[in-house]
Design an enzyme around this catalytic site. Structure first.
Site, PDB file in Angstrom:
ATOM      1  N   GLU A 143     -23.124  -2.923 -13.258  1.00 57.49           N
ATOM      2  CA  GLU A 143     -23.893  -3.884 -12.449  1.00 57.49           C
ATOM      3  C   GLU A 143     -25.323  -3.394 -12.233  1.00 57.49           C
ATOM      4  OE1 GLU A 143     -24.589  -6.559 -11.440  1.00 57.49           O
ATOM      5  OE2 GLU A 143     -23.138  -7.588 -10.171  1.00 57.49           O
ATOM      6  N   ASP A 144     -26.219  -4.334 -12.072  1.00 61.55           N
ATOM      7  CA  ASP A 144     -27.608  -3.980 -11.806  1.00 61.55           C
ATOM      8  C   ASP A 144     -27.800  -3.480 -10.375  1.00 61.55           C
ATOM      9  OD1 ASP A 144     -27.017  -6.464 -10.723  1.00 61.55           O
ATOM     10  OD2 ASP A 144     -28.742  -7.508 -11.578  1.00 61.55           O
ATOM     11  N   ASP A 201     -25.881  -5.453  -3.399  1.00 66.64           N
ATOM     12  CA  ASP A 201     -26.663  -5.838  -2.222  1.00 66.64           C
ATOM     13  C   ASP A 201     -25.666  -6.136  -1.090  1.00 66.64           C
ATOM     14  OD1 ASP A 201     -28.857  -6.698  -0.695  1.00 66.64           O
ATOM     15  OD2 ASP A 201     -28.924  -8.674  -1.602  1.00 66.64           O
ATOM     16  N   PHE A 258     -36.590  -6.548  -1.656  1.00 61.29           N
ATOM     17  CA  PHE A 258     -36.203  -7.330  -2.829  1.00 61.29           C
ATOM     18  C   PHE A 258     -36.969  -6.794  -4.028  1.00 61.29           C
ATOM     19  CE2 PHE A 258     -35.966 -10.778  -5.816  1.00 61.29           C
ATOM     20  CZ  PHE A 258     -34.633 -11.149  -5.710  1.00 61.29           C
ATOM     21  N   ARG A 315     -37.798 -10.039 -15.305  1.00 60.24           N
ATOM     22  CA  ARG A 315     -36.693  -9.222 -15.825  1.00 60.24           C
ATOM     23  C   ARG A 315     -37.174  -8.228 -16.882  1.00 60.24           C
ATOM     24  NH1 ARG A 315     -31.779 -11.553 -14.188  1.00 60.24           N
ATOM     25  NH2 ARG A 315     -31.753 -13.812 -13.981  1.00 60.24           N
TER      26      ARG A 315
END
Ligand code: IMP
Ligand code: MG
Length: 186
Positions: free
Chosen positions: A104-105, A108, A157, A170
């Site tokens: 996973e990136d 959160d 963020f 991205r």
């Protein structure tokens, strides 16, 4: 959302490209050691984890299979997850009996991964672990045990290295934070 400017919109670089590459190399060594002699499958979650997956798999020196899923959350905004997850692309092969690592990136709230964990556990893997490039613990809503973690980041963020704001940024090679006025125009 106004037209993105990849250079001008970045306020700060949180993790430069060379630090990302060094960490990915380290994770690759650890995974190669931990899964030596096992049937490793990496399951990555599109689209955010794409660059991480591509680099991580090449840092792994043992045989590995890969699979890709894509999920999206209902509702939500460009910076908030709703937690209601929809599967846009499912696994293409069975993971029954395999040693699976979810790639996973970022974690959160943890809602997306919590859903995925339950979903993939139902597919009967031998083992199921999590490898997340970024961990943002400040916003966690469900407890998640992260087995392999790249970096812990503050409650900001971030974009780049796969992570988007409104589907852009991205392709930045680093993890950065955008200027407030960019986020403000949501
Ligand atoms: P969670 O369900 O809240 O843990 O977040 C899941 C997804 O939200 C991640 O896989 C990302 O796609 C996205 N996300 C969360 N935080 C960020 C961020 O700081 N930048 C970009 N995307 C994020
Ligand atoms: Mg993601």
């Amino acid at each position: 959302m106004r037209a993105p400017d990849l250079t001008a919109d970045v306020a700060t670089v949180l993790i430069p490209a060379d630090q990302l590459q060094a960490k990915v190399a380290e994770l690759g060594v650890t995974l190669s050691r931990d899964y030596a002699g096992r049937e490793l499958t990496l399951v990555s979650v599109l689209k955010g984890a794409l660059p991480f997956m591509a680099d991580l798999m090449r840092a792994i020196s043992i045989p590995v299979q890969i699979d890709l899923m894509e999920v999206s959350s209902y509702g939500g905004t460009a910076t908030e997850t709703s937690g209601l997850v929809r599967i846009l692309k499912d696994l293409s092969s069975s993971i029954d009996g395999r040693d699976v690592v979810i790639v996973e990136d970022i974690i959160d709230t943890g809602l997306t991964l919590n859903y995925l964990l339950r979903y993939l556990r139902g597919k009967n893997p031998r083992t199921l672990r999590i490898c997340a490039l970024l961990d943002k613990p400040a916003r966690r809503l469900v407890e998640i045990e992260i087995d392999y973690r790249g970096f812990t980041i503050p409650d900001q963020f971030v974009v780049g290295y796969g992570l988007d704001y409104g589907e852009f940024y991205r392709n930045l090679p680093f993890i950065g934070v955008l200027k407030p006025e960019v986020y403000g125009s949501e």
